[in-house]
Design a protein around this motif. Structure first.
Motif, PDB file in Angstrom:
ATOM      1  N   UNK A 149       0.693  -1.272  -0.033  1.00 48.70           N
ATOM      2  CA  UNK A 149       0.067   0.003  -0.046  1.00 48.70           C
ATOM      3  C   UNK A 149       0.749   1.387  -0.039  1.00 48.70           C
ATOM      4  N   UNK A 150       2.079   1.010   0.353  1.00 53.95           N
ATOM      5  CA  UNK A 150       3.068   2.361   0.252  1.00 53.95           C
ATOM      6  C   UNK A 150       2.388   3.512   1.016  1.00 53.95           C
ATOM      7  N   UNK A 151       1.919   2.958   2.434  1.00 52.74           N
ATOM      8  CA  UNK A 151       1.248   4.087   3.259  1.00 52.74           C
ATOM      9  C   UNK A 151       2.142   4.818   4.125  1.00 52.74           C
ATOM     10  N   UNK A 152       1.993   5.962   4.432  1.00 50.12           N
ATOM     11  CA  UNK A 152       2.914   6.723   5.424  1.00 50.12           C
ATOM     12  C   UNK A 152       2.198   7.445   6.324  1.00 50.12           C
ATOM     13  N   UNK A 153       0.763   7.045   6.246  1.00 50.58           N
ATOM     14  CA  UNK A 153       0.040   7.949   7.720  1.00 50.58           C
ATOM     15  C   UNK A 153      -1.068   6.931   7.788  1.00 50.58           C
ATOM     16  N   UNK A 154      -0.769   6.248   8.684  1.00 49.73           N
ATOM     17  CA  UNK A 154      -1.675   5.160   9.306  1.00 49.73           C
ATOM     18  C   UNK A 154      -2.781   5.378  10.530  1.00 49.73           C
ATOM     19  N   UNK A 155      -3.613   5.110  10.346  1.00 46.20           N
ATOM     20  CA  UNK A 155      -4.721   5.139  11.503  1.00 46.20           C
ATOM     21  C   UNK A 155      -4.938   3.739  12.025  1.00 46.20           C
ATOM     22  N   UNK A 156      -4.659   3.609  13.449  1.00 48.03           N
ATOM     23  CA  UNK A 156      -4.987   2.183  14.098  1.00 48.03           C
ATOM     24  C   UNK A 156      -6.005   2.358  14.953  1.00 48.03           C
ATOM     25  N   UNK A 157      -6.945   1.284  14.812  1.00 54.70           N
ATOM     26  CA  UNK A 157      -8.118   1.040  15.692  1.00 54.70           C
ATOM     27  C   UNK A 157      -7.797  -0.265  16.237  1.00 54.70           C
ATOM     28  N   UNK A 158      -7.761  -0.234  17.533  1.00 55.41           N
ATOM     29  CA  UNK A 158      -7.300  -1.294  18.499  1.00 55.41           C
ATOM     30  C   UNK A 158      -8.314  -1.662  19.634  1.00 55.41           C
TER      31      UNK A 158
END
Length: 418
Positions: free
Chosen positions: A37-46
């Motif tokens: 995905x070559x992502x650089x701004x990740x939002x984690x829902x844990x």
């Protein structure tokens, strides 16, 4: 046929969700964040409980490192609209380019709807309700498809990670709304037996019964196909032994337990083909969608209580349609053919000649040590009228193999499992 091949068939015109297992979930996640995905701004829902009771959230935060912009810990069960809108606003403000979920079905639903809402510039609840959702006049509303990719690392067996549907609950009425395509399923699903073992046994078994509910209602549908039937039968043959092994401690812990739980996870992937072939569920799902928020229980619990009663209702009212009983007989034969289930049935004094499908499902619920009556979870008869009226607004009542359109019919089912 593997579960990945099942998914390729389910998504012939779209990018097929990837399934990953074998690597540690942290390693798999960061590999695909960086590469796929070559992502650089990740939002984690844990998961809140996972974060509190284990190091798994911290472990994932550590490997994501600077790519992780925000971690949201926990969501209210049944995915409140207000919380989804909070996530949407945060993702918009932070210019998120990938959402990761670590936990159960409510988190998965929240991420799926958030990505859909972001693609359609949703700001308010009113905006959200303009998107396509299940219902006679709302399924074909115009909308743009989801864009932000979702990586799902499930810890339960709800199966929502394999669907292009997602439910949220109205904060005020407590009724659930099901959104639909062009909402997208997660792009990557990471399965992990070791991670699954961190889920408390009762929650694991309850969510597994949700998977069983998907299977039974699919096989009960008069609109299912041979292809879907075979996939769902494969699911039952994974789920039932895996759940019973986990419940009875026969997996002997360690690698045995990890294998049993991974087998359940793979079983769920087989179960979900029915949604992509537009084979609708029935009354256990329809009533359960309303019972869950109203009774403050998860959908695994609603399946344990409602599914046996719905099976008995369908058999009782099948006189004008013998195919209903024919399909139930296929399910019964399959269950008797699973060694772990057959041993359970025989210990409980059931017989192939006298026990119906509802009896077999209730035996599995009891064999897992789960509750099978509304009174056991604090839902009294004083709620039945309002629950029945709300249930009739769910589209899965009319797609039950014995279509349900009257409040009295819902009340009959509720009385069976009181």
């Amino acid at each position: 046929m593997t579960s990945q091949e099942i998914l390729r068939q389910a998504f012939p015109d779209k990018s097929t969700p990837l399934i990953s297992y074998g690597l540690p979930f942290t390693e798999a996640c960061v590999k695909h964040v960086n590469g796929t995905f070559k992502a650089s701004r990740v939002y984690l829902i844990a998961s809140a409980s996972l974060t509190k009771d284990t190091t798994h959230t911290f472990d994932l935060q550590k490997v994501l490192a600077s790519r992780l912009v925000k971690t949201r810990v926990g969501m209210t069960p049944h995915t409140l609209i207000s919380e989804v809108l909070e996530i949407v606003q945060e993702c918009r403000d932070m210019e998120i380019d990938c959402i990761v979920t670590l936990g159960g079905g409510s988190l998965i639903d929240g991420a799926k709807i958030a990505s859909f809402a972001l693609a359609n510039n949703v700001q308010t609840q009113a905006d959200l309700m303009t998107l396509p959702r299940l219902g006679p006049h709302t399924a074909n509303l115009p909308a743009l498809p989801s864009k932000i990719p979702i990586i799902c690392i499930p810890t339960t067996l709800s199966g929502g990670q394999y669907t292009v549907f997602s439910g949220v609950t109205n904060n005020i009425t407590h009724e659930k709304v099901q959104f639909s395509s062009p909402l997208a399923s997660p792009s990557l699903i990471i399965l992990s037996g070791p991670l699954a073992c961190s889920t408390p046994l009762e929650i694991w078994l309850q969510s597994g019964m949700r998977g069983v509910d998907h299977c039974i209602e699919t096989l009960s549908s008069l609109k299912s196909t041979d292809e879907v039937d075979q996939s769902v039968l494969n699911s039952l043959k994974c789920l039932i032994p895996g759940l019973l092994l986990s419940a009875k401690g026969q997996a002997n812990g360690g690698e045995g337990e990890e294998k049993a739980r991974l087998e359940c996870q793979i079983g769920v992937s087989y179960a979900m083909l029915f949604l992509h072939r537009r084979v609708a569920c029935g009354a256990s799902h329809g009533i359960g969608h309303m019972l869950g928020p109203m009774g403050k229980m998860n959908h695994g619990q609603t399946s344990c209580i409602l599914l046996p009663a719905v099976c008995k209702f369908n058999a009782k009212h099948s006189t004008s349609n013998p195919e209903v009983l024919e399909r139930q007989k296929v399910i019964e034969d399959t269950l008797w053919g699973i060694a772990e289930a057959r041993n359970l049935f025989e210990r409980m004094g059931l017989s192939k000649e006298e026990s119906d499908l509802g009896d077999l499902i209730e035996a599995v619920v009891k064999g897992l040590g789960l509750k099978s009556r509304l009174r056991e979870v604090g839902v009294g008869k004083e709620t039945f009228e309002s629950l029945a009226e709300a249930s009739l607004r769910d589209p899965f009542l009319v797609t039950n193999c014995i279509p349900i359109s009257k409040k009295e019919e819902v009340l009959e089912i509720l009385e069976m499992c009181a």
